[in-house]
Motif scaffolding. Sequence first.
Motif, mmCIF file in Angstrom:
data_model
loop_
_atom_site.group_PDB
_atom_site.id
_atom_site.type_symbol
_atom_site.label_atom_id
_atom_site.label_comp_id
_atom_site.label_asym_id
_atom_site.label_seq_id
_atom_site.Cartn_x
_atom_site.Cartn_y
_atom_site.Cartn_z
ATOM 1 N N SER A 86 0.860 -1.178 0.000
ATOM 2 C CA SER A 86 0.000 0.000 0.000
ATOM 3 C C SER A 86 0.898 1.230 0.000
ATOM 4 O O SER A 86 2.074 1.156 0.356
ATOM 5 C CB SER A 86 -0.949 -0.003 1.199
ATOM 6 O OG SER A 86 -0.230 -0.028 2.409
ATOM 7 N N PHE A 87 0.324 2.361 -0.412
ATOM 8 C CA PHE A 87 1.075 3.609 -0.545
ATOM 9 C C PHE A 87 0.405 4.708 0.253
ATOM 10 O O PHE A 87 -0.828 4.801 0.284
ATOM 11 C CB PHE A 87 1.143 4.026 -2.023
ATOM 12 C CG PHE A 87 1.675 5.419 -2.230
ATOM 13 C CD1 PHE A 87 3.027 5.693 -2.087
ATOM 14 C CD2 PHE A 87 0.826 6.455 -2.554
ATOM 15 C CE1 PHE A 87 3.516 6.976 -2.270
ATOM 16 C CE2 PHE A 87 1.304 7.741 -2.736
ATOM 17 C CZ PHE A 87 2.652 8.008 -2.595
ATOM 18 N N ALA A 88 1.218 5.539 0.891
ATOM 19 C CA ALA A 88 0.726 6.733 1.585
ATOM 20 C C ALA A 88 1.551 7.929 1.129
ATOM 21 O O ALA A 88 2.786 7.893 1.199
ATOM 22 C CB ALA A 88 0.824 6.568 3.090
ATOM 23 N N PRO A 89 0.878 8.992 0.650
ATOM 24 C CA PRO A 89 1.632 10.194 0.287
ATOM 25 C C PRO A 89 2.156 10.878 1.536
ATOM 26 O O PRO A 89 1.674 10.609 2.646
ATOM 27 C CB PRO A 89 0.601 11.062 -0.433
ATOM 28 C CG PRO A 89 -0.702 10.635 0.139
ATOM 29 C CD PRO A 89 -0.555 9.169 0.468
ATOM 30 N N PRO A 90 3.115 11.776 1.375
ATOM 31 C CA PRO A 90 3.593 12.501 2.558
ATOM 32 C C PRO A 90 2.502 13.425 3.091
ATOM 33 O O PRO A 90 1.569 13.780 2.364
ATOM 34 C CB PRO A 90 4.792 13.299 2.031
ATOM 35 C CG PRO A 90 4.601 13.370 0.566
ATOM 36 C CD PRO A 90 3.810 12.174 0.156
ATOM 37 N N PRO A 91 2.606 13.817 4.350
ATOM 38 C CA PRO A 91 1.601 14.728 4.903
ATOM 39 C C PRO A 91 1.664 16.099 4.218
ATOM 40 O O PRO A 91 2.692 16.489 3.679
ATOM 41 C CB PRO A 91 1.968 14.840 6.377
ATOM 42 C CG PRO A 91 3.358 14.352 6.485
ATOM 43 C CD PRO A 91 3.626 13.462 5.313
ATOM 44 N N VAL A 92 0.546 16.794 4.253
ATOM 45 C CA VAL A 92 0.448 18.119 3.655
ATOM 46 C C VAL A 92 0.318 19.139 4.778
ATOM 47 O O VAL A 92 -0.422 18.926 5.748
ATOM 48 C CB VAL A 92 -0.774 18.201 2.720
ATOM 49 C CG1 VAL A 92 -0.965 19.602 2.173
ATOM 50 C CG2 VAL A 92 -0.638 17.207 1.588
ATOM 51 N N ASP A 93 1.035 20.238 4.655
ATOM 52 C CA ASP A 93 0.911 21.312 5.641
ATOM 53 C C ASP A 93 -0.473 21.946 5.541
ATOM 54 O O ASP A 93 -0.988 22.170 4.438
ATOM 55 C CB ASP A 93 1.980 22.383 5.419
ATOM 56 C CG ASP A 93 3.381 21.872 5.704
ATOM 57 O OD1 ASP A 93 3.524 20.985 6.568
ATOM 58 O OD2 ASP A 93 4.328 22.361 5.065
ATOM 59 N N GLU A 102 -13.766 25.055 5.126
ATOM 60 C CA GLU A 102 -12.982 24.825 3.911
ATOM 61 C C GLU A 102 -12.352 23.436 3.964
ATOM 62 O O GLU A 102 -12.015 22.942 5.041
ATOM 63 C CB GLU A 102 -11.880 25.874 3.757
ATOM 64 C CG GLU A 102 -12.376 27.242 3.369
ATOM 65 C CD GLU A 102 -11.235 28.224 3.144
ATOM 66 O OE1 GLU A 102 -11.490 29.217 2.472
ATOM 67 O OE2 GLU A 102 -10.098 27.999 3.628
ATOM 68 N N SER A 103 -12.188 22.849 2.807
ATOM 69 C CA SER A 103 -11.577 21.523 2.732
ATOM 70 C C SER A 103 -10.076 21.612 2.994
ATOM 71 O O SER A 103 -9.426 22.588 2.621
ATOM 72 C CB SER A 103 -11.790 20.922 1.347
ATOM 73 O OG SER A 103 -13.148 20.711 1.113
ATOM 74 N N LEU A 104 -9.574 20.577 3.625
ATOM 75 C CA LEU A 104 -8.127 20.478 3.812
ATOM 76 C C LEU A 104 -7.471 20.185 2.473
ATOM 77 O O LEU A 104 -8.043 19.476 1.635
ATOM 78 C CB LEU A 104 -7.794 19.365 4.801
ATOM 79 C CG LEU A 104 -8.237 19.578 6.239
ATOM 80 C CD1 LEU A 104 -8.005 18.305 7.041
ATOM 81 C CD2 LEU A 104 -7.487 20.738 6.851
ATOM 82 N N PRO A 105 -6.289 20.710 2.243
ATOM 83 C CA PRO A 105 -5.604 20.417 0.967
ATOM 84 C C PRO A 105 -5.182 18.950 0.927
ATOM 85 O O PRO A 105 -4.997 18.314 1.960
ATOM 86 C CB PRO A 105 -4.383 21.338 1.012
ATOM 87 C CG PRO A 105 -4.167 21.632 2.450
ATOM 88 C CD PRO A 105 -5.504 21.559 3.114
ATOM 89 N N SER A 106 -5.064 18.416 -0.277
ATOM 90 C CA SER A 106 -4.569 17.042 -0.415
ATOM 91 C C SER A 106 -3.285 17.078 -1.235
ATOM 92 O O SER A 106 -3.040 18.001 -2.004
ATOM 93 C CB SER A 106 -5.609 16.149 -1.083
ATOM 94 O OG SER A 106 -5.874 16.585 -2.398
ATOM 95 N N HIS A 107 -2.481 16.076 -1.044
ATOM 96 C CA HIS A 107 -1.211 15.964 -1.756
ATOM 97 C C HIS A 107 -1.493 15.528 -3.192
ATOM 98 O O HIS A 107 -2.467 14.813 -3.458
ATOM 99 C CB HIS A 107 -0.307 14.953 -1.052
ATOM 100 C CG HIS A 107 1.111 15.026 -1.497
ATOM 101 N ND1 HIS A 107 1.555 14.438 -2.659
ATOM 102 C CD2 HIS A 107 2.189 15.640 -0.951
ATOM 103 C CE1 HIS A 107 2.841 14.671 -2.808
ATOM 104 N NE2 HIS A 107 3.249 15.406 -1.774
#
Length: 134
Positions: A86-93, A102-107
């Motif tokens: 499985s894959f996980a992108p890095p966290p986003v500030d 407002e929606s949180l940003p996604s990587h």
Amino acid sequence: MTRLHVLTIAALFLFGAIGCSAQNSDVAPVKATVTKGGSPVTEGTLTYSPEAGGKPGSGKINADGTVTWTTYKEGDGLTKGSGRLSFAPPPVDIPENLKPGESLPSHALAGLSPKEKTVTISEGSNTLTVELVK
């Protein structure tokens, strides 16, 4: 220190060393590269979960698209046998100016997963190419 103390310490050290080597005997070295559309992926984490039990491993994706796999200690490889990736992108500030509702940003790599979800790790050295797809 008495002779009994010295023998006890030596025995504990020996059993500890044997335990560590037995623990690591179920792991094989793995080299991997991660791509998306033929280009190297340069960040994120892959996780390997053995299907027949055993210790899972993970790999941080390096800046050159290679992976350093860790099960017991950094760079030791993965548990032998079949397992799922499985894959996980890095966290986003989170932006400081984010307003309530407002929606949180996604990587940019969010929502990707390995094209081949199951891999087999064999005795000896292994080489994987992991292609990430939507």
